[in-house]
Scaffold this active site. Sequence first.
Site, short mmCIF file in Angstrom:
data_model
loop_
_atom_site.label_atom_id
_atom_site.label_comp_id
_atom_site.label_asym_id
_atom_site.label_seq_id
_atom_site.Cartn_x
_atom_site.Cartn_y
_atom_site.Cartn_z
N ASP A 1 38.68 38.08 40.96
CA ASP A 1 39.49 36.87 40.86
C ASP A 1 40.97 37.19 41.00
O ASP A 1 41.70 36.54 41.78
CB ASP A 1 39.21 36.18 39.52
CG ASP A 1 40.00 34.90 39.35
OD1 ASP A 1 41.11 34.98 38.80
OD2 ASP A 1 39.52 33.83 39.77
N HIS A 2 41.45 38.19 40.27
CA HIS A 2 42.87 38.54 40.33
C HIS A 2 43.24 39.14 41.68
O HIS A 2 44.36 38.96 42.15
CB HIS A 2 43.23 39.52 39.20
CG HIS A 2 43.50 38.84 37.90
ND1 HIS A 2 42.51 38.27 37.15
CD2 HIS A 2 44.66 38.63 37.21
CE1 HIS A 2 43.04 37.74 36.05
NE2 HIS A 2 44.33 37.95 36.07
#
Length: 422
Positions: A122-123
């Site tokens: 996600d990051h």
Amino acid sequence: MAYIPQASLDNLKKYSYKGVDKSLLSQYVLNPFWNWFVTLWPLNVAPNTITLTGLSLVLMNFFTMLYYDLGYLAEKGGATGPPQWVYFTWAAGLFLYQSLDAIDGKQARRTGMAGPLGEMFDHGCDALNTTLEVILAARALNLGRSWWTVASQIATLANFYLTTWEEYHTGQLFLAAFSGPVEGILMIVAIYIISGIYGTEVWDTPILTFTKLDKIPFIAEHVQNVGLNEAFMAFGAIGLAFNILHSYANVRQASRAKGQPTVRPLLLLLPFVFSATLQVIWLSHPKWNHSAIIQSPLFVPFLCAWGLQFAHNVGRMILAHVTSTAFPIWDWMWIWSIIGVVDAQLPRILGRPPVIQSSYESTAVFVYMTLVISFLAYARFCTLVINDITNHLGIACFTVRKKDAEGNWRVAEKPAEKAKSS
């Protein structure tokens, strides 16, 4: 090199995501929508698939910009940007990205797949989106190839770095009442819509003229009548200052609670300052038989290379967070950037022409080599980290798996197969 030390692999099993979201817009408007939106996705769809789908939409927006810019460049030697209707697709793509980015964690909890891999993935996508949206938003704001766009890149990456730095020291992700992932993204969506309706030239309108405040003599005399786009940059600078203070307050509080020094974490902001300074000095090189990078078609690939190096840096920060390892300070890609900086600044340092970037053609080769090497370095990081995490935890990146009665991970049945077996 190995990104996860063998002794730290077991820390992956201890990791659990913690977050605080103080955004009223997120809690009372967007979250109910996200809770409904996630139910549209089958349980056999992996959370990382949702995340990657969102990033793909942003990449489509970015390639759309390149298509129109490069087409015009090839024909007339300049860039005008895409037609107005394209900005509506950018708005839709970014809003969907935000929505998919918000529900991937919800999908992870629905499928029992929440863990460090999802946090990393996600990051990583968010880090890539940060640079892409800077370039797209600069186009929509009619900033063009300018130092305003560079300032936007620095401010946006700084905000992301701050958030990651804060999460490393506090153990949880803080989203303030006004945050980039929520209100910031919606502001950019609004910018795209306005550019789609009125064209990008509307952002050059002086702000006092736009607001009719220039009719007030005192304001007209004492306030500079800058364009709307420049005023937006000033607003972003104020937001960055607020985020610095907010993030440090949280880190200071967490450090005190642990009995640790409260000033030392500030030193870990220096790697970003150093890397950003390198890029700015490189871009500010004196002209030597050709235009500066910032005034040429090389500007976008330069920003993309910078963004990939940044994604690699913050990716290592998140990895350090989920594995409870030391904060990463040095990035070997800076050696390449230092070479580029020194070579470009040779006219100022030694009064002689650059060795590598002595012409536009040679500068183009070097910038594109920087882009390729930055991409390969980040791709290598992603591949190695994903392999390490999936192999150690016995999970898959794009396949939903659940634990059986014995605690082993098994591939989840598709809804049709589950109904058939029952």
